[in-house]
Design a protein around this motif. Structure first.
Motif, PDB file in Angstrom:
ATOM      1  N   ARG A 122      11.861   2.050   0.958  1.00  8.22           N
ATOM      2  CA  ARG A 122      10.657   2.282   1.662  1.00  8.22           C
ATOM      3  C   ARG A 122      10.356   3.962   1.884  1.00  8.22           C
ATOM      4  NH1 ARG A 122       9.579  -2.171   5.677  1.00  8.22           N
ATOM      5  NH2 ARG A 122      10.906  -3.900   4.909  1.00  8.22           N
ATOM      6  N   LEU A 123       9.234   4.040   2.310  1.00  6.31           N
ATOM      7  CA  LEU A 123       8.847   5.567   2.834  1.00  6.31           C
ATOM      8  C   LEU A 123       9.316   5.856   4.103  1.00  6.31           C
ATOM      9  CD1 LEU A 123       7.018   8.217   2.168  1.00  6.31           C
ATOM     10  CD2 LEU A 123       5.479   6.861   3.085  1.00  6.31           C
ATOM     11  N   SER A 124       9.946   6.897   4.438  1.00  3.97           N
ATOM     12  CA  SER A 124      10.414   7.338   5.672  1.00  3.97           C
ATOM     13  C   SER A 124       9.527   8.366   6.054  1.00  3.97           C
ATOM     14  CB  SER A 124      11.616   7.934   5.536  1.00  3.97           C
ATOM     15  OG  SER A 124      12.494   6.760   5.275  1.00  3.97           O
ATOM     16  N   LEU A 125       8.850   8.216   7.392  1.00  2.00           N
ATOM     17  CA  LEU A 125       7.907   9.399   7.757  1.00  2.00           C
ATOM     18  C   LEU A 125       8.799  10.017   8.917  1.00  2.00           C
ATOM     19  CD1 LEU A 125       4.599   7.063   7.959  1.00  2.00           C
ATOM     20  CD2 LEU A 125       5.206   9.013   6.341  1.00  2.00           C
ATOM     21  N   ALA A 126       8.240  11.506   8.975  1.00  3.79           N
ATOM     22  CA  ALA A 126       8.892  12.067  10.169  1.00  3.79           C
ATOM     23  C   ALA A 126       7.989  12.056  11.248  1.00  3.79           C
ATOM     24  CB  ALA A 126       8.919  13.794   9.830  1.00  3.79           C
ATOM     25  N   ALA A 127       8.272  12.325  12.546  1.00  4.61           N
ATOM     26  CA  ALA A 127       7.420  12.089  13.755  1.00  4.61           C
ATOM     27  C   ALA A 127       6.176  12.916  13.495  1.00  4.61           C
ATOM     28  CB  ALA A 127       8.172  12.767  14.886  1.00  4.61           C
ATOM     29  N   ASN A 128       5.979  13.767  12.904  1.00  4.05           N
ATOM     30  CA  ASN A 128       4.681  14.668  12.544  1.00  4.05           C
ATOM     31  C   ASN A 128       4.229  14.072  11.481  1.00  4.05           C
ATOM     32  OD1 ASN A 128       6.603  15.885  10.652  1.00  4.05           O
ATOM     33  ND2 ASN A 128       5.319  17.913  10.884  1.00  4.05           N
ATOM     34  N   MET A 173       8.714   5.048 -10.343  1.00  3.40           N
ATOM     35  CA  MET A 173       8.371   5.524  -8.905  1.00  3.40           C
ATOM     36  C   MET A 173       9.386   5.429  -7.906  1.00  3.40           C
ATOM     37  SD  MET A 173       4.518   4.703  -9.062  1.00  3.40           S
ATOM     38  CE  MET A 173       4.714   6.198 -10.243  1.00  3.40           C
ATOM     39  N   ALA A 174       9.451   6.346  -7.527  1.00  2.33           N
ATOM     40  CA  ALA A 174      10.492   6.714  -6.425  1.00  2.33           C
ATOM     41  C   ALA A 174      10.007   5.917  -4.956  1.00  2.33           C
ATOM     42  CB  ALA A 174      10.872   8.090  -6.062  1.00  2.33           C
ATOM     43  N   LEU A 175       8.758   5.944  -4.905  1.00  2.29           N
ATOM     44  CA  LEU A 175       8.404   5.506  -3.557  1.00  2.29           C
ATOM     45  C   LEU A 175       7.892   3.816  -3.553  1.00  2.29           C
ATOM     46  CD1 LEU A 175       7.199   5.427  -0.723  1.00  2.29           C
ATOM     47  CD2 LEU A 175       5.113   6.435  -1.638  1.00  2.29           C
ATOM     48  N   PHE A 233      -7.822   3.827  -7.674  1.00  2.00           N
ATOM     49  CA  PHE A 233      -7.460   3.823  -6.395  1.00  2.00           C
ATOM     50  C   PHE A 233      -8.022   5.419  -5.464  1.00  2.00           C
ATOM     51  CE2 PHE A 233      -5.331   0.472  -7.874  1.00  2.00           C
ATOM     52  CZ  PHE A 233      -5.482  -0.589  -6.924  1.00  2.00           C
ATOM     53  N   ASP A 234      -8.377   5.556  -4.497  1.00  2.00           N
ATOM     54  CA  ASP A 234      -8.508   6.855  -3.789  1.00  2.00           C
ATOM     55  C   ASP A 234      -6.827   6.867  -3.460  1.00  2.00           C
ATOM     56  OD1 ASP A 234     -10.953   7.198  -3.824  1.00  2.00           O
ATOM     57  OD2 ASP A 234     -11.311   6.247  -1.849  1.00  2.00           O
ATOM     58  N   PRO A 235      -6.164   7.917  -3.712  1.00  3.00           N
ATOM     59  CA  PRO A 235      -4.680   7.965  -3.812  1.00  3.00           C
ATOM     60  C   PRO A 235      -4.290   7.526  -2.252  1.00  3.00           C
ATOM     61  CG  PRO A 235      -5.525   9.805  -4.891  1.00  3.00           C
ATOM     62  CD  PRO A 235      -6.672   8.889  -4.357  1.00  3.00           C
ATOM     63  N   ALA A 236      -3.025   7.102  -2.269  1.00  2.00           N
ATOM     64  CA  ALA A 236      -2.200   7.065  -1.037  1.00  2.00           C
ATOM     65  C   ALA A 236      -2.001   8.593  -0.419  1.00  2.00           C
ATOM     66  CB  ALA A 236      -1.102   6.116  -1.079  1.00  2.00           C
ATOM     67  N   PHE A 237      -1.658   8.759   0.628  1.00  3.70           N
ATOM     68  CA  PHE A 237      -1.049  10.082   0.922  1.00  3.70           C
ATOM     69  C   PHE A 237      -0.457   9.983   2.311  1.00  3.70           C
ATOM     70  CE2 PHE A 237      -5.431   9.939   2.631  1.00  3.70           C
ATOM     71  CZ  PHE A 237      -5.312  10.293   3.940  1.00  3.70           C
ATOM     72  N   ARG A 238       0.290  11.047   2.353  1.00  2.00           N
ATOM     73  CA  ARG A 238       1.213  11.407   3.797  1.00  2.00           C
ATOM     74  C   ARG A 238       0.413  12.313   4.451  1.00  2.00           C
ATOM     75  NH1 ARG A 238       7.230  11.675   3.910  1.00  2.00           N
ATOM     76  NH2 ARG A 238       7.292  11.100   1.690  1.00  2.00           N
TER      77      ARG A 238
END
Length: 172
Positions: free
Chosen positions: A38-44, A1-3, A122-127
């Motif tokens: 950790r997961l990195s998120l973009a501004a959008n 698992m990369a994340l 689980f209902d999957p996690a999502f970005r």
């Protein structure tokens, strides 16, 4: 698992009216992760944690350990949850606050917990990726595109006895 996202979370209570308890406790342990995990998120982008399905069972207290009249036994597991919402793997949490070292707990408690979580869904996690900036007043991912992601969550199981019957709490 990369994340690697981690949180103490829990499944809903078992549907049966038996001695097992579905007590819930949630406590974040994500600050113990290295930045690279950790997961990195973009501004959008935003992130939605996975949601446990209602039918996820609570582990059973190992019957062969009831006669020992042990005090509460805590087992912590890291669950690798795939982008499809299935549990791909589970492993003992090696070090975290409130989680004893795996070698200090009878392995039958770990086995009982691992057998049970192998069937969890689980209902999957999502970005959620928005075409532009995330709308300030939007709830959920209405105008964005959902991209399911694999995550890791830590769960704590407390195996206890009450009047000679085994009880298992998730969290707490």
């Amino acid at each position: 698992m990369a994340l690697g996202l981690a949180a103490c979370a829990s499944a809903p209570p078992a549907a049966e009216a038996d001695a097992r308890s579905g007590a819930v406790g949630v406590r974040s342990i994500d600050k113990q992760l290295l930045d690279a995990d950790r997961l990195s998120l973009a501004a959008n982008e935003t992130f939605q944690m996975p949601l446990a399905e209602a039918g996820n069972a609570v582990p059973a207290y190992p019957e062969d350990l009831l006669a020992q009249r042990l005090g509460p036994q805590t087992v912590c597991l890291n669950l690798a949850i795939g982008a499809d919402g299935a549990v791909a793997d589970s492993r003992p949490v090696e070090r975290a606050e409130g989680c004893p070292a795996p070698d200090t707990v009878d392995p039958r408690f770990f086995a009982a917990a691992r057998r049970t979580v192998a069937d969890w869904r689980f209902d999957p996690a999502f970005r959620c990726v928005y075409p532009g900036a995330k709308p300030a007043d939007e709830q959920g991912c209405v105008s964005g595109r959902e991209e399911p992601v694999a995550v890791s969550l830590a769960f704590r199981f407390v195996f206890e006895q009450l009047d000679g019957r085994g009880l298992v709490r998730i969290g707490g």
